[in-house]
Write a protein that holds these residues in place. Structure first.
Motif, PDB file in Angstrom:
ATOM      1  N   GLU A 193      -7.653 -15.991  -3.082  1.00  0.00           N
ATOM      2  CA  GLU A 193      -8.034 -16.464  -4.405  1.00  0.00           C
ATOM      3  C   GLU A 193      -6.834 -16.754  -5.304  1.00  0.00           C
ATOM      4  O   GLU A 193      -6.990 -17.138  -6.448  1.00  0.00           O
ATOM      5  CB  GLU A 193      -8.928 -15.420  -5.091  1.00  0.00           C
ATOM      6  N   ASN A 194      -5.643 -16.537  -4.783  1.00  0.00           N
ATOM      7  CA  ASN A 194      -4.456 -16.810  -5.593  1.00  0.00           C
ATOM      8  C   ASN A 194      -4.184 -18.308  -5.653  1.00  0.00           C
ATOM      9  O   ASN A 194      -4.392 -19.025  -4.684  1.00  0.00           O
ATOM     10  CB  ASN A 194      -3.238 -16.112  -4.996  1.00  0.00           C
ATOM     11  N   PHE A 195      -3.715 -18.759  -6.795  1.00  0.00           N
ATOM     12  CA  PHE A 195      -3.354 -20.171  -6.904  1.00  0.00           C
ATOM     13  C   PHE A 195      -2.261 -20.340  -7.953  1.00  0.00           C
ATOM     14  O   PHE A 195      -2.005 -19.468  -8.763  1.00  0.00           O
ATOM     15  CB  PHE A 195      -4.573 -21.032  -7.254  1.00  0.00           C
ATOM     16  N   VAL A 196      -1.601 -21.476  -7.895  1.00  0.00           N
ATOM     17  CA  VAL A 196      -0.516 -21.800  -8.817  1.00  0.00           C
ATOM     18  C   VAL A 196      -0.883 -23.080  -9.553  1.00  0.00           C
ATOM     19  O   VAL A 196      -1.403 -24.015  -8.956  1.00  0.00           O
ATOM     20  CB  VAL A 196       0.810 -22.012  -8.053  1.00  0.00           C
ATOM     21  N   GLU A 197      -0.615 -23.126 -10.863  1.00  0.00           N
ATOM     22  CA  GLU A 197      -0.885 -24.344 -11.613  1.00  0.00           C
ATOM     23  C   GLU A 197       0.203 -24.561 -12.659  1.00  0.00           C
ATOM     24  O   GLU A 197       0.900 -23.642 -13.067  1.00  0.00           O
ATOM     25  CB  GLU A 197      -2.257 -24.276 -12.293  1.00  0.00           C
ATOM     26  N   ASN A 198       0.328 -25.809 -13.078  1.00  0.00           N
ATOM     27  CA  ASN A 198       1.258 -26.195 -14.151  1.00  0.00           C
ATOM     28  C   ASN A 198       2.699 -25.823 -13.849  1.00  0.00           C
ATOM     29  O   ASN A 198       3.346 -25.092 -14.589  1.00  0.00           O
ATOM     30  CB  ASN A 198       0.839 -25.562 -15.487  1.00  0.00           C
ATOM     31  N   LYS A 199       3.237 -26.339 -12.763  1.00  0.00           N
ATOM     32  CA  LYS A 199       4.633 -26.080 -12.430  1.00  0.00           C
ATOM     33  C   LYS A 199       5.529 -27.025 -13.230  1.00  0.00           C
ATOM     34  O   LYS A 199       5.188 -28.173 -13.462  1.00  0.00           O
ATOM     35  CB  LYS A 199       4.887 -26.286 -10.934  1.00  0.00           C
TER      36      LYS A 199
ATOM     37  N   ASP B 263       0.846  -1.182   0.000  1.00  0.00           N
ATOM     38  CA  ASP B 263       0.000   0.000   0.000  1.00  0.00           C
ATOM     39  C   ASP B 263       0.887   1.239   0.000  1.00  0.00           C
ATOM     40  O   ASP B 263       1.696   1.439   0.907  1.00  0.00           O
ATOM     41  CB  ASP B 263      -0.906   0.001   1.235  1.00  0.00           C
ATOM     42  N   GLU B 264       0.746   2.080  -1.011  1.00  0.00           N
ATOM     43  CA  GLU B 264       1.644   3.223  -1.163  1.00  0.00           C
ATOM     44  C   GLU B 264       1.467   4.241  -0.037  1.00  0.00           C
ATOM     45  O   GLU B 264       2.438   4.813   0.454  1.00  0.00           O
ATOM     46  CB  GLU B 264       1.392   3.892  -2.511  1.00  0.00           C
ATOM     47  N   LYS B 265       0.225   4.449   0.403  1.00  0.00           N
ATOM     48  CA  LYS B 265      -0.019   5.465   1.432  1.00  0.00           C
ATOM     49  C   LYS B 265       0.510   5.027   2.787  1.00  0.00           C
ATOM     50  O   LYS B 265       1.201   5.776   3.478  1.00  0.00           O
ATOM     51  CB  LYS B 265      -1.516   5.758   1.527  1.00  0.00           C
ATOM     52  N   ASP B 266       0.165   3.800   3.173  1.00  0.00           N
ATOM     53  CA  ASP B 266       0.566   3.328   4.500  1.00  0.00           C
ATOM     54  C   ASP B 266       1.985   2.772   4.527  1.00  0.00           C
ATOM     55  O   ASP B 266       2.528   2.507   5.607  1.00  0.00           O
ATOM     56  CB  ASP B 266      -0.402   2.241   4.988  1.00  0.00           C
ATOM     57  N   LYS B 267       2.581   2.571   3.333  1.00  0.00           N
ATOM     58  CA  LYS B 267       3.918   1.983   3.235  1.00  0.00           C
ATOM     59  C   LYS B 267       3.969   0.623   3.928  1.00  0.00           C
ATOM     60  O   LYS B 267       4.936   0.259   4.573  1.00  0.00           O
ATOM     61  CB  LYS B 267       4.980   2.918   3.842  1.00  0.00           C
ATOM     62  N   LYS B 268       2.854  -0.128   3.831  1.00  0.00           N
ATOM     63  CA  LYS B 268       2.778  -1.450   4.439  1.00  0.00           C
ATOM     64  C   LYS B 268       2.338  -2.473   3.393  1.00  0.00           C
ATOM     65  O   LYS B 268       1.690  -2.132   2.410  1.00  0.00           O
ATOM     66  CB  LYS B 268       1.776  -1.457   5.604  1.00  0.00           C
ATOM     67  N   GLU B 269       2.677  -3.734   3.681  1.00  0.00           N
ATOM     68  CA  GLU B 269       2.237  -4.796   2.791  1.00  0.00           C
ATOM     69  C   GLU B 269       0.734  -5.000   2.930  1.00  0.00           C
ATOM     70  O   GLU B 269       0.217  -5.140   4.039  1.00  0.00           O
ATOM     71  CB  GLU B 269       2.956  -6.117   3.118  1.00  0.00           C
ATOM     72  N   LYS B 270       0.038  -4.998   1.804  1.00  0.00           N
ATOM     73  CA  LYS B 270      -1.396  -5.288   1.839  1.00  0.00           C
ATOM     74  C   LYS B 270      -1.616  -6.764   2.160  1.00  0.00           C
ATOM     75  O   LYS B 270      -2.537  -7.127   2.873  1.00  0.00           O
ATOM     76  CB  LYS B 270      -2.023  -4.936   0.495  1.00  0.00           C
ATOM     77  N   TYR B 271      -0.768  -7.631   1.591  1.00  0.00           N
ATOM     78  CA  TYR B 271      -0.793  -9.055   1.911  1.00  0.00           C
ATOM     79  C   TYR B 271       0.486  -9.687   1.379  1.00  0.00           C
ATOM     80  O   TYR B 271       1.193  -9.109   0.558  1.00  0.00           O
ATOM     81  CB  TYR B 271      -2.018  -9.760   1.302  1.00  0.00           C
ATOM     82  N   ILE B 272       0.801 -10.873   1.856  1.00  0.00           N
ATOM     83  CA  ILE B 272       1.912 -11.658   1.331  1.00  0.00           C
ATOM     84  C   ILE B 272       1.453 -13.105   1.266  1.00  0.00           C
ATOM     85  O   ILE B 272       0.848 -13.617   2.213  1.00  0.00           O
ATOM     86  CB  ILE B 272       3.185 -11.504   2.190  1.00  0.00           C
ATOM     87  N   LYS B 273       1.688 -13.740   0.121  1.00  0.00           N
ATOM     88  CA  LYS B 273       1.161 -15.084  -0.118  1.00  0.00           C
ATOM     89  C   LYS B 273       2.276 -15.996  -0.614  1.00  0.00           C
ATOM     90  O   LYS B 273       2.975 -15.677  -1.576  1.00  0.00           O
ATOM     91  CB  LYS B 273       0.039 -15.016  -1.163  1.00  0.00           C
TER      92      LYS B 273
END
Length: 501
Positions: free
Chosen positions: A195-201, A130-140
């Motif tokens: 909702e993030n996912f990984v496929e076809n590695k 987040d640019e304003k708060d200078k914090k990570e919105k999330y980490i996955k």
């Protein structure tokens, strides 16, 4: 058989390209412009289009040792972005080809879009800030090198828009050996990243560049060539450290800590028909053929495989084995000939003779099958004759003449014998063959060729005048180098034979 030029070649483009400003750490190219980053914080721009260069010190005003981490150049070669790191801090600069001073891009210190991070222990994470708060919105967490944990030293991400969102394709690199991690990521931003996912590695192991590089065909996944670089003694220990391409100019480059090399490509698709043929992808093989001979080889192999499979399916195992063994061997020998150097004369002659006998065997087998009246067999027979004659034309200078003629005679291939004799300018054999067939006009046409010894005119005069007196005399009259006295015996024989009738 001439040794063909390699597909890839390496030439030294610029020695000591860093101009004493440290070692090269990174490089990018566009429109005949190469931009280097060095270990001392300098960006050096080489414009090979106009033949000049200049350098900019991005470490000025920054305490301690500074190094250029990455440089980026637009396809036009005018715009450059570079990141300098040192003492735990980093800055990103922008410079234009016409500028003498760079500009700091302070807004790039934060981002609200998805970012892929690689860690020292071999993990990949998705993060948004987040640019304003200078914090990570999330980490996955996305992926981990569990079998061989190593730090990721480079990441490349490409995007593609599809109906239900955006696809992200990530390439991640580790140092020893170089690993390429291909991942197809479907990222949809949300506060918690659920909702993030990984496929076809897929994880592919590639050799370290070192003193050279291996060229790998992406279809067959086989190494096709090895590239070697003319490095300075002090650069050999680190080897070649990177590759880049100039999409605008269609050029490829490699670099070590001091030099730039240009990698040239010469008709890289010329052997793709063979690659697809080996993979039994016949449609793709035909699409990549350059001439009729290549197409004939594809059709032949395809037909062989079909006939062999039919024989196998009908439990005619001996016949199937015959197709697989002899035809596969002939195909192998032809491929072998393509790759031999022209200096290997003995081996070329031996393999060409072997291939000749396999062709003759194939033609006779198809001739026997043709007695069944099968239309396919007849087409196959004509096709192999055409291919064999093309082979004889290509190999006439490497085949032993006497051995080849004996082979053709032993298999009863009179037409091919005459064809080969014509290629080798054995005119006596050809003329004799036409006389045996009663083809006086064809024999006379051969004798009219400028490189045919005149003695053959006198030798075959008696037979020719008996076959077709009018055409023979007309042919003689067109020649000004004949000695009439030497033709008298033939005319007297003709006259006596005529009166005897």
């Amino acid at each position: 058989m001439e040794q063909r030029r390699q597909v890839f070649s390496v030439d030294l483009l610029e020695r000591y390209a860093a101009k004493g400003r440290g070692d090269i750490t990174c490089m990018a190219a566009g429109n005949d412009v190469i931009v280097l980053g060095t270990s001392k914080g300098w960006v050096i721009r080489h414009d090979f289009g106009v033949g000049d260069s200049f350098d900019i010190d991005l470490s000025a005003g920054r305490p301690g040792e500074q190094s250029i981490h990455r440089v980026f150049v637009d396809p036009g070669g005018s715009h450059c972005i570079a990141t300098v790191v040192g003492n735990g801090t980093s800055d990103t600069f922008y410079t234009h080809a016409k500028w003498t001073k760079p500009r700091v891009l302070s807004k790039l210190k934060a981002s609200t879009r998805e970012v892929i991070l690689g860690t020292d222990n071999g993990q990949l994470h998705e993060i948004a800030v987040d640019e304003k708060d200078k914090k990570e919105k999330y980490i996955k967490f996305l992926f981990e090198l569990s079998e061989l944990p190593e730090s990721f030293t480079g990441l490349q991400m490409e995007t593609a828009s599809i109906n239900n969102g955006t696809r992200y394709y990530v390439m991640a690199v580790t140092p020893h050996p170089v690993f390429i991690l291909l991942q197809e990521l479907a990222l949809r931003s949300s506060p918690n990243g659920d909702e993030n996912f990984v496929e076809n590695k897929a994880l592919l192991d590639y050799s370290k560049l070192g003193e050279g590089a291996s060229v790998v065909n992406r279809i067959s996944e086989q190494i096709v060539e090895e590239l070697y670089f003319d490095q300075t003694p002090d650069a050999v220990s680190r080897g070649v450290i990177g590759l880049c391409s100039d999409a605008s100019a269609g050029l490829f480059y490699a670099y070590d800590q001091s030099s730039i090399f240009q990698v040239s490509v010469n008709d890289e698709g010329r052997d793709m028909w063979k690659v697809y043929l080996d993979l039994k992808e016949y449609a793709a093989a035909l699409a990549n053929c350059r001439d009729a001979l290549q197409r004939d080889q594809v059709y032949l192999v395809q037909d062989i495989m079909m006939q062999a499979e039919d024989a196998f399916n009908t439990k005619d195992f001996l016949r199937a084995a015959s197709f697989y063994a002899k035809d596969a061997l002939r195909t192998f020998l032809l491929r072998k000939l393509d790759n031999l150097a022209k200096d290997d004369k003995c081996q070329i002659t031996m393999i060409s003779t072997w291939a000749t006998e396999l062709y003759l065997d194939k033609m006779n087998r198809l001739l026997l099958e043709d007695d069944t009246g099968s239309e396919n067999s007849s087409l196959d027979y004509q096709s192999i004759i055409k291919e064999f004659r093309a082979f004889l034309s290509d190999s006439k200078d490497v085949l032993d003449e006497a051995t080849t003629i004996k082979l053709l005679e032993s298999y009863g291939r009179v037409d091919e014998l005459v064809f080969f004799a014509s290629l080798k300018e054995q005119h006596e054999i050809v003329v004799h063959h036409y006389i045996q067939l009663g083809e006086a006009k064809k024999a006379l046409l051969v004798l009219q060729k400028p490189n045919v010894p005149i003695d053959l005119q006198y030798k075959f005069a008696p037979d020719l005048i008996m076959l077709d007196a009018y055409e023979t005399v007309e042919s003689w009259m067109t020649r000004k180098d004949l000695n009439p006295r030497k033709l008298i015996p033939a005319m007297m024989r003709y006259s006596s034979e005529l009166h005897a009738k």
